[in-house]
Structure formats: C-alpha cells, structure tokens
Design a protein around this motif. Sequence first.
Motif, short mmCIF file in Angstrom:
data_model
loop_
_atom_site.label_atom_id
_atom_site.label_comp_id
_atom_site.label_asym_id
_atom_site.label_seq_id
_atom_site.Cartn_x
_atom_site.Cartn_y
_atom_site.Cartn_z
N TYR A 171 27.46 -37.69 -10.49
CA TYR A 171 26.21 -37.90 -9.83
C TYR A 171 25.77 -36.30 -9.94
O TYR A 171 26.38 -35.31 -9.55
CB TYR A 171 26.42 -38.15 -8.36
N PHE A 172 24.65 -36.10 -10.78
CA PHE A 172 24.23 -34.84 -10.52
C PHE A 172 22.62 -34.87 -11.00
O PHE A 172 21.93 -35.79 -11.13
CB PHE A 172 24.98 -33.93 -12.02
N VAL A 173 22.24 -33.48 -10.54
CA VAL A 173 20.71 -33.34 -10.69
C VAL A 173 20.47 -32.12 -11.59
O VAL A 173 21.34 -30.84 -11.76
CB VAL A 173 20.18 -32.88 -9.25
N GLU A 174 19.30 -32.29 -12.49
CA GLU A 174 19.25 -31.21 -13.27
C GLU A 174 17.68 -30.42 -12.99
O GLU A 174 16.68 -31.07 -12.67
CB GLU A 174 19.13 -31.82 -14.78
N SER A 175 17.78 -29.13 -13.02
CA SER A 175 16.72 -28.30 -12.89
C SER A 175 16.66 -27.66 -14.44
O SER A 175 17.29 -27.60 -15.15
CB SER A 175 16.69 -27.34 -11.75
N ASP A 176 15.73 -26.52 -14.23
CA ASP A 176 15.27 -25.86 -15.57
C ASP A 176 16.37 -25.03 -16.06
O ASP A 176 16.69 -24.94 -17.27
CB ASP A 176 14.28 -24.76 -15.23
N THR A 177 17.40 -24.50 -15.30
CA THR A 177 18.39 -23.59 -15.54
C THR A 177 19.75 -24.08 -15.18
O THR A 177 20.85 -23.67 -15.43
CB THR A 177 18.56 -22.04 -15.15
N THR A 178 19.94 -25.23 -14.53
CA THR A 178 21.01 -25.47 -13.61
C THR A 178 21.23 -27.08 -13.78
O THR A 178 20.36 -28.02 -13.55
CB THR A 178 20.89 -25.18 -12.11
N VAL A 179 22.56 -27.35 -13.85
CA VAL A 179 22.91 -28.92 -13.65
C VAL A 179 23.86 -28.91 -12.35
O VAL A 179 24.79 -28.30 -12.62
CB VAL A 179 23.81 -29.36 -14.88
N TYR A 180 23.56 -29.24 -11.31
CA TYR A 180 24.27 -29.13 -9.97
C TYR A 180 25.08 -30.72 -9.94
O TYR A 180 24.43 -31.68 -9.86
CB TYR A 180 23.45 -29.08 -8.79
#
Length: 145
Positions: A29-38
């Motif tokens: 389970y992860f979330v993607e932003s412009d510079t990050t994958v959490y």
Amino acid sequence: MPSLLVMSLKPSVKFHALYDGGKFCGIAYFVESDTTVYLTYLAVNKDLRGQGYGTKILTLLEDRYPDKQLVIDIEPVVPTAKNYKQRVSRLKFYERNGFHRTDQKLKDQDGEFEALTTGKKLDKPGFVKALKQMSFGFYQFKIEK
C-alpha cells in the motif's frame, strides 16, 4: 482495512495484492507524489517470509519509480520496547534493501515513527505532500527531528 480501501480510491494511492504465479505473496500500500513514493504498508504472507519476497517487492517499487525517493516509517528502535528484536530485524531488512535512517520522525495519533528513505536525504516536502495526498486532508501528523 476499510479506511485503506477508501483512501485507495484516490489515483495517487495504490493498493496491490502481490502474487507469484497463483501464490499470494503479500500486499503493498503506497502513495505517490511528485518526488516521493511513501510505502505505508508492506506485508509478506507469513508462510513465505524469509524467501526474498519483501526484497522483490521493494525492488519492483524502485524499478517502477527510479527517479523518486522511497520512504517508509518504522517503530523507533529502542531497547525498552517489548518487540525490540522485531524492530531491529525490521530496520536491518530495510537497510539491506537500500534504505537509510533520517533524523526525521513522523508523529501522529498512533505514536512516533522513524522515517527511512532511499534518497540521499529525506525530501521532507515530498514526504509531506504524499501524506496529504493519501488522506483526503483528514490525517493529522507532524514531521520533526
């Protein structure tokens, strides 16, 4: 689990069941932003632990997002914790897989967690953006030293 499913309705949030052929291996389970994958949640089927599936999952994420830092958070590794050995083992696993400790802590209603990243240095704004994207703005948190 219901809240994870609701949050995964957002396009930037991914919730994957992982299989090797027809064999269930785990979930990511992860979330993607412009510079990050959490990577919020990684679980390997208990019957398959120790067989390299966790490493394979992390490698898949690194290959899919080569230009982004991967970030995870773990419980602080403190000797007084009841599950101290498990925490040490978890930290070593992530360090073997290219993560390193940062001086940043994620604090929320569940406690305090240590942020680890694959980046040279934690991109705090990217991490904050990922956290906000994940939660519809309802998740209350702080990132501090």
